[in-house]
Design a protein around this motif. Structure first.
Motif, PDB file in Angstrom:
ATOM      1  N   VAL A   1       0.818  -1.225   0.000  1.00 23.96           N
ATOM      2  CA  VAL A   1       0.000   0.000   0.000  1.00 23.96           C
ATOM      3  C   VAL A   1       0.850   1.272   0.000  1.00 23.96           C
ATOM      4  CG1 VAL A   1      -1.904  -1.183   1.152  1.00 23.96           C
ATOM      5  CG2 VAL A   1      -0.245   0.093   2.531  1.00 23.96           C
TER       6      VAL A   1
ATOM      7  N   GLY B   1      -7.179   9.378   3.093  1.00 20.89           N
ATOM      8  CA  GLY B   1      -6.722   8.390   2.126  1.00 20.89           C
ATOM      9  C   GLY B   1      -5.681   7.455   2.709  1.00 20.89           C
TER      10      GLY B   1
ATOM     11  N   LYS C   1      -7.367   4.880   4.841  1.00 20.22           N
ATOM     12  CA  LYS C   1      -7.963   3.805   4.040  1.00 20.22           C
ATOM     13  C   LYS C   1      -6.902   2.781   3.648  1.00 20.22           C
ATOM     14  CE  LYS C   1     -12.305   5.340   2.196  1.00 20.22           C
ATOM     15  NZ  LYS C   1     -13.260   5.135   1.101  1.00 20.22           N
ATOM     16  N   ARG C   2      -5.720   3.265   3.288  1.00 20.63           N
ATOM     17  CA  ARG C   2      -4.664   2.339   2.895  1.00 20.63           C
ATOM     18  C   ARG C   2      -4.170   1.512   4.083  1.00 20.63           C
ATOM     19  NH1 ARG C   2      -0.079   5.218  -0.266  1.00 20.63           N
ATOM     20  NH2 ARG C   2      -0.858   7.178   0.605  1.00 20.63           N
TER      21      ARG C   2
ATOM     22  N   PRO D   1     -14.558   2.104  -1.679  1.00 18.25           N
ATOM     23  CA  PRO D   1     -13.149   2.449  -1.452  1.00 18.25           C
ATOM     24  C   PRO D   1     -12.756   3.826  -1.972  1.00 18.25           C
ATOM     25  CG  PRO D   1     -13.356   0.867  -3.234  1.00 18.25           C
ATOM     26  CD  PRO D   1     -14.703   0.955  -2.587  1.00 18.25           C
ATOM     27  N   MET D   2     -13.505   4.374  -2.944  1.00 22.85           N
ATOM     28  CA  MET D   2     -13.159   5.679  -3.512  1.00 22.85           C
ATOM     29  C   MET D   2     -13.834   6.839  -2.778  1.00 22.85           C
ATOM     30  SD  MET D   2     -11.096   4.907  -5.903  1.00 22.85           S
ATOM     31  CE  MET D   2     -10.641   3.631  -7.085  1.00 22.85           C
TER      32      MET D   2
ATOM     33  N   LEU E   1     -12.183  10.374  -1.298  1.00 21.70           N
ATOM     34  CA  LEU E   1     -10.832  10.560  -1.823  1.00 21.70           C
ATOM     35  C   LEU E   1     -10.839  11.589  -2.944  1.00 21.70           C
ATOM     36  CD1 LEU E   1      -9.578   6.850  -2.095  1.00 21.70           C
ATOM     37  CD2 LEU E   1      -9.434   8.409  -0.135  1.00 21.70           C
TER      38      LEU E   1
ATOM     39  N   GLN F   1      -7.749   8.857  -5.524  1.00 23.61           N
ATOM     40  CA  GLN F   1      -8.504   7.838  -6.245  1.00 23.61           C
ATOM     41  C   GLN F   1      -7.608   7.102  -7.235  1.00 23.61           C
ATOM     42  OE1 GLN F   1     -12.086   9.309  -8.048  1.00 23.61           O
ATOM     43  NE2 GLN F   1     -12.920  10.090  -6.127  1.00 23.61           N
TER      44      GLN F   1
ATOM     45  N   GLU G   1      -4.399   6.674  -6.904  1.00 18.07           N
ATOM     46  CA  GLU G   1      -3.535   5.811  -6.097  1.00 18.07           C
ATOM     47  C   GLU G   1      -4.285   4.546  -5.681  1.00 18.07           C
ATOM     48  OE1 GLU G   1      -2.111   7.998  -2.780  1.00 18.07           O
ATOM     49  OE2 GLU G   1      -0.855   9.352  -3.959  1.00 18.07           O
ATOM     50  N   MET G   2      -5.552   4.708  -5.278  1.00 14.57           N
ATOM     51  CA  MET G   2      -6.345   3.560  -4.858  1.00 14.57           C
ATOM     52  C   MET G   2      -6.560   2.605  -6.025  1.00 14.57           C
ATOM     53  SD  MET G   2      -7.910   1.994  -2.395  1.00 14.57           S
ATOM     54  CE  MET G   2      -8.032   3.275  -1.123  1.00 14.57           C
ATOM     55  N   GLN G   3      -6.846   3.145  -7.212  1.00 13.38           N
ATOM     56  CA  GLN G   3      -7.053   2.282  -8.367  1.00 13.38           C
ATOM     57  C   GLN G   3      -5.768   1.534  -8.713  1.00 13.38           C
ATOM     58  OE1 GLN G   3      -9.202   3.998 -11.605  1.00 13.38           O
ATOM     59  NE2 GLN G   3      -8.894   2.254 -12.952  1.00 13.38           N
TER      60      GLN G   3
END
Length: 290
Positions: A127, A143, A146-147, A166-167, A170, A175, A177-179
């Motif tokens: 992460v 954010g 979440k990670r 999850p988005m 953010l 977003q 980074e999450m994707q």
């Protein structure tokens, strides 16, 4: 065989509010799944059932073809295989520091200290938070929190990862980074199920889409087949992806475009500077020259 299947699952909350009603769907091993539906459609309730936090009143869940075991030992085994990340990270964070929080799950599995340390290190690397292992959790951005939650679940080494919105919360950079993180997890073979209101993201990212309404799964289909299921989406109060709306508008003006699953891919296709070598395929990935 599906990694997880819901078979005619019914569930009502204590106030008799329907959570799930004759809900049937399944998730293939290694696949990327998006749950779509309005607020109250049953997305979160479904995820809580998948994680064993709720138990159906009728129907059953099957994990690798075997009915879920709700005994203490059975739930302990389930949580080794299935991990849930809540929408609000503050509902899931317990440790004072990042490393302490991520170690919580592996320690509760009874693993020895070196194994726990190795899992925490590996999860934080995935992460992108290795450098902040000793940082206080309460000083992190939304954010980052979440990670940390995802790292805590990954440290349990689940086969199936569940994420509720999850988005949500953010900004565009987070977003992205999450994707990217979801892409890495999928590439590593983790099965992913996420609930989202972002139809554009779901269409571009998922292998399979599952549409919920009033606790029922009214449609499950490959994401690439979404154009044939627009009526089901609209019946569930869901908008069409922006790329489909634009393709329809272009078609009405006599401009033919191939089926694409993201606006970025469509823009690339329509760009005057895009030659055959950088046209995009239907899922938005670059198409190699033959």
């Amino acid at each position: 065989m599906p990694v997880l299947a819901f078979e005619s699952v019914h569930f009502r909350y204590g106030d008799q509010t329907a959570g799930l009603a004759d809900c049937s769907l399944h998730f293939e091993a290694g696949s990327r799944n998006a749950l779509l539906g309005a607020n109250g459609s049953g997305k979160t309730t479904l995820l809580l059932h998948a994680a064993g936090l709720l138990r159906p009143e009728a129907g059953r869940l099957m994990l690798d073809g075997v009915p879920l075991d709700y005994s203490r030992a059975g739930l302990h085994a389930l949580r080794r295989r299935v991990g849930l990340v809540f929408q609000n990270p503050d509902n899931q964070l317990f440790g004072a520091t990042i490393a302490e929080d991520v170690s919580f799950g592996p320690l509760n599995l009874g693993l020895d200290a070196p194994t726990v340390e190795a899992r925490v290190h590996a999860a934080l690397a995935v992460v992108g938070l290795s450098a902040l292992a000793g940082a206080p959790v309460n000083q992190l951005s939304f954010g980052q929190k979440k990670r940390v939650c995802i790292a805590g679940v990954l440290a349990m080494q689940p086969d199936l990862l569940l994420l509720d919105e999850p988005m949500a919360g953010l900004d565009p950079a987070m977003q992205a980074e999450m994707q990217a993180l979801l892409e890495r997890l999928s590439a590593a073979g983790v099965s992913i199920v996420l609930a989202t209101h972002d139809i554009d993201f779901a269409y571009a990212w998922a292998d399979a889409l599952h549409v919920l309404a009033a606790g029922r799964c009214i449609a499950s289909f490959p994401a690439s087949a979404l154009p044939a299921h627009t009526a089901r989406l609209q019946a569930a109060g869901q908008p069409l992806p922006g790329v489909l709306r634009l393709e329809t508008a272009l078609s009405a003006r006599g401009i033919a475009v191939p089926p694409l699953r993201s606006l970025d891919a469509l823009i690339t296709h329509l760009s005057p500077s895009s030659g055959p070598s950088n046209r995009a395929t239907g899922d938005g990935r670059p198409q190699e020259n033959p």
